[in-house]
Write an enzyme that holds these catalytic residues in place. Structure first.
Site, PDB file in Angstrom:
ATOM      1  N   ARG A 161       0.782  -1.299   0.096  1.00 33.17           N
ATOM      2  CA  ARG A 161      -0.015   0.009  -0.129  1.00 33.17           C
ATOM      3  C   ARG A 161       0.858   1.243  -0.117  1.00 33.17           C
ATOM      4  O   ARG A 161       0.544   2.405  -0.348  1.00 33.17           O
ATOM      5  CB  ARG A 161      -0.929  -0.013   1.260  1.00 33.17           C
ATOM      6  CG  ARG A 161      -1.938   1.323   1.254  1.00 33.17           C
ATOM      7  CD  ARG A 161      -3.269   0.948   2.077  1.00 33.17           C
ATOM      8  NE  ARG A 161      -3.121   0.128   3.088  1.00 33.17           N
ATOM      9  CZ  ARG A 161      -2.457   0.579   4.380  1.00 33.17           C
ATOM     10  NH1 ARG A 161      -2.252   2.050   4.315  1.00 33.17           N
ATOM     11  NH2 ARG A 161      -2.285  -0.023   5.424  1.00 33.17           N
ATOM     12  N   TYR A 189     -15.668  16.227 -17.540  1.00 28.62           N
ATOM     13  CA  TYR A 189     -16.355  14.946 -17.484  1.00 28.62           C
ATOM     14  C   TYR A 189     -17.251  14.815 -16.379  1.00 28.62           C
ATOM     15  O   TYR A 189     -17.045  15.371 -15.335  1.00 28.62           O
ATOM     16  CB  TYR A 189     -15.072  13.819 -17.478  1.00 28.62           C
ATOM     17  CG  TYR A 189     -15.595  12.687 -17.085  1.00 28.62           C
ATOM     18  CD1 TYR A 189     -16.436  11.899 -17.944  1.00 28.62           C
ATOM     19  CD2 TYR A 189     -15.374  11.696 -15.765  1.00 28.62           C
ATOM     20  CE1 TYR A 189     -16.924  10.535 -17.622  1.00 28.62           C
ATOM     21  CE2 TYR A 189     -15.531  10.424 -15.706  1.00 28.62           C
ATOM     22  CZ  TYR A 189     -16.535   9.861 -16.678  1.00 28.62           C
ATOM     23  OH  TYR A 189     -16.753   8.630 -16.224  1.00 28.62           O
ATOM     24  N   ASP A 232      -6.290  17.886 -16.322  1.00 30.28           N
ATOM     25  CA  ASP A 232      -6.693  16.508 -16.531  1.00 30.28           C
ATOM     26  C   ASP A 232      -6.280  16.382 -18.184  1.00 30.28           C
ATOM     27  O   ASP A 232      -7.018  17.169 -18.981  1.00 30.28           O
ATOM     28  CB  ASP A 232      -8.107  16.423 -16.597  1.00 30.28           C
ATOM     29  CG  ASP A 232      -8.788  14.911 -16.808  1.00 30.28           C
ATOM     30  OD1 ASP A 232      -7.787  14.377 -17.601  1.00 30.28           O
ATOM     31  OD2 ASP A 232      -9.757  14.439 -16.372  1.00 30.28           O
ATOM     32  N   LYS A 269      -7.467   5.006 -20.408  1.00 35.86           N
ATOM     33  CA  LYS A 269      -7.764   5.535 -21.935  1.00 35.86           C
ATOM     34  C   LYS A 269      -6.496   5.513 -22.673  1.00 35.86           C
ATOM     35  O   LYS A 269      -6.123   4.253 -22.920  1.00 35.86           O
ATOM     36  CB  LYS A 269      -8.323   7.053 -22.050  1.00 35.86           C
ATOM     37  CG  LYS A 269      -9.333   7.426 -20.959  1.00 35.86           C
ATOM     38  CD  LYS A 269     -10.586   6.483 -20.992  1.00 35.86           C
ATOM     39  CE  LYS A 269     -11.819   7.030 -19.917  1.00 35.86           C
ATOM     40  NZ  LYS A 269     -12.695   5.859 -19.450  1.00 35.86           N
TER      41      LYS A 269
HETATM   42  N1  PLP Z   1     -11.257  12.428 -16.835  1.00 38.22           N
HETATM   43  C1  PLP Z   1     -11.714  12.173 -18.187  1.00 38.22           C
HETATM   44  C2  PLP Z   1     -11.491  13.519 -19.129  1.00 38.22           C
HETATM   45  C3  PLP Z   1     -12.444  11.104 -18.451  1.00 38.22           C
HETATM   46  O1  PLP Z   1     -13.028  11.014 -19.739  1.00 38.22           O
HETATM   47  C4  PLP Z   1     -12.642  10.173 -17.547  1.00 38.22           C
HETATM   48  C5  PLP Z   1     -13.390   8.910 -17.844  1.00 38.22           C
HETATM   49  O2  PLP Z   1     -13.903   8.672 -18.748  1.00 38.22           O
HETATM   50  C6  PLP Z   1     -12.086  10.131 -16.449  1.00 38.22           C
HETATM   51  C7  PLP Z   1     -11.423  11.440 -15.967  1.00 38.22           C
HETATM   52  C8  PLP Z   1     -12.028   9.261 -15.236  1.00 38.22           C
HETATM   53  O3  PLP Z   1     -11.274   8.123 -15.451  1.00 38.22           O
HETATM   54  P1  PLP Z   1     -11.586   6.738 -14.857  1.00 38.22           P
HETATM   55  O4  PLP Z   1     -12.810   5.833 -15.566  1.00 38.22           O
HETATM   56  O5  PLP Z   1     -10.423   5.735 -15.443  1.00 38.22           O
HETATM   57  O6  PLP Z   1     -11.849   6.687 -13.334  1.00 38.22           O
END
Ligand code: PLP
Length: 395
Positions: free
Chosen positions: A55, A109, A183, A208
């Protein structure tokens, strides 16, 4: 400094001791033996390097973190079980000791919108949603009392692929004493590196493009400062939101071909955007690579030359849920999946997937209409993709 292509292939091994296999091994141990209790005591007290308890830190995950640190030109990274856990970690660390204020892009998102709302409610933060393309509005929000706090935006927004003018936004944040979290899931390090532009944290859903093959759930944060990276890992060790060794292995394996994949995906996205823009059933295409896009100049200035991202969105003319469902149901090659960044081309309907947490009015206010379809370009032959779209769009 080696190029991104070279770093993607080689950087993960830098974290591992000499004599390590040439591909990072999956180490599933939850604890490591120590030669004696003095060494264990020192290791648990962080007085020594080394792995003690999974961890806290573990080798496969450390290899992944080392690779991302190199690719993002950061000081250190923390890998998480998902992109959402990564964003949570980054926001908490950015907020530590900062004035209790979150200035966030209105277009994010959907789950990230839920996250910032929850954080604000639980922690008594002033939450200000801004149009990230209106620099005066961003500046006013950052300067409003309490000045500073944290600025959060997506480098390329989900779902409309707007390009944030990061150099300008980061300058405004700095002037207000705010820290910046970017992000960069849609952009990937191939298109831009937010830390080199002055951001404090860059977060990715490694589910992704970084993983790239639709077979892993993972997240990562890279920090510009070593103290932030250490604090991220410390907080993660308390929560246990770590990436698992198997998932770190998959994310790393994908990462090594990131530049190759993203280059092809960008080419296909550009081709699809141009093709869709000429189709009579398409009312609008959201893609900064099109010269008609309002984001074209910013994108050309800050993204890797010739690249405008592998994501695009388009509005089906006069369409609502029923028409979009019919269109998407007809797709034969393009897959209907509520994810992105895969080697396969994917179509998603934000109204029921990424942005279902928003009301129709909230979506409309952001320009996400009921006819909006999001496309994540894969690496297939472009002609096969346009043929699939053509048959699905045929009346
Ligand atoms: N940030 C963006 C721009 C996303 O499109 C997503 C998920 O689609 C996330 C964060 C969250 O990622 P996760 O599904 O791996 O938790």
């Amino acid at each position: 400094m080696p190029s991104l292509e070279t770093l993607a292939v080689h950087a993960s091994l830098a974290a591992l001791p000499p004599g390590t296999p040439s591909s990072p091994p999956i180490v599933t141990a939850s604890a490591w033996t120590q030669p004696d209790l003095e060494t264990l005591d020192a290791a648990l007290g962080d007085a020594a390097q080394g792995f003690v308890y999974a961890r806290n830190a573990a080798p496969t995950q450390a290899a992944f973190e080392a690779a991302l640190t190199a690719l993002e030109a950061g000081a250190g990274a923390a890998a998480y079980a998902s992109g959402m856990a990564a964003l949570h970690g980054a926001l908490q660390q950015a907020l530590a000791g900062a004035p209790p204020k979150l200035v966030v892009a209105a277009e994010l998102y959907g789950a990230t919108q839920t996250l910032v709302k929850q954080l604000a409610a639980q922690q008594g933060l002033a939450l200000r949603r801004v149009n990230i393309r209106d620099l005066a509005e961003v500046e006013a929000a950052l300067q409003a009392a309490p000045a500073g706090g944290v600025l959060l935006c997506e480098a390329l927004s989900n779902p409309l692929c707007h390009v944030a003018d990061l150099p300008a936004l980061i300058a405004l944040a700095r002037a207000a004493g705010a820290r910046t979290v970017v992000d960069a899931t849609f952009a990937t390090p191939y298109l831009l590196q937010p830390l080199t532009l002055g951001a404090d944290f860059v977060a990715h859903s490694a589910t992704k493009y970084i993983g790239g093959h639709g077979d892993v759930l993972a997240g990562v944060v890279v920090a510009a400062q070593a103290a932030d990276a250490a604090a991220l890992r410390q907080a993660r060790a308390t929560l246990g939101s770590n990436l698992s060794p198997f998932d770190a292995y998959l994310a790393l394996r994908g990462l090594r071909t990131l530049p190759l994949r993203v280059r092809e995906q960008n080419r296909n996205a550009h081709g699809l955007a141009a093709w869709l823009a000429a189709h009579p059933r398409v009312a609008a295409v959201h893609y900064s690579g099109l010269p008609s896009s309002a984001d074209h100049a910013v994108a050309a200035r800050i993204l890797r030359p010739g690249c405008f991202g592998a994501m695009l969105a388009f509005d089906l003319a006069g369409a609502g849920r029923a028409e979009v469902f019919t269109f998407m149901q007809r797709l034969q090659v393009i897959q209907r999946l509520a994810t992105l960044g895969d080697v396969a081309t994917l179509a998603s309907y934000p109204a029921i997937a990424s942005h279902r947490a928003l009301t129709p009015e909230q979506r409309a206010a952001l320009g996400i209409g009921d006819g909006c379809v999001r496309i994540s370009a894969g690496i297939e032959a472009l002609a096969d993709l346009t043929a699939d779209l053509a048959q699905a769009l045929a009346a």
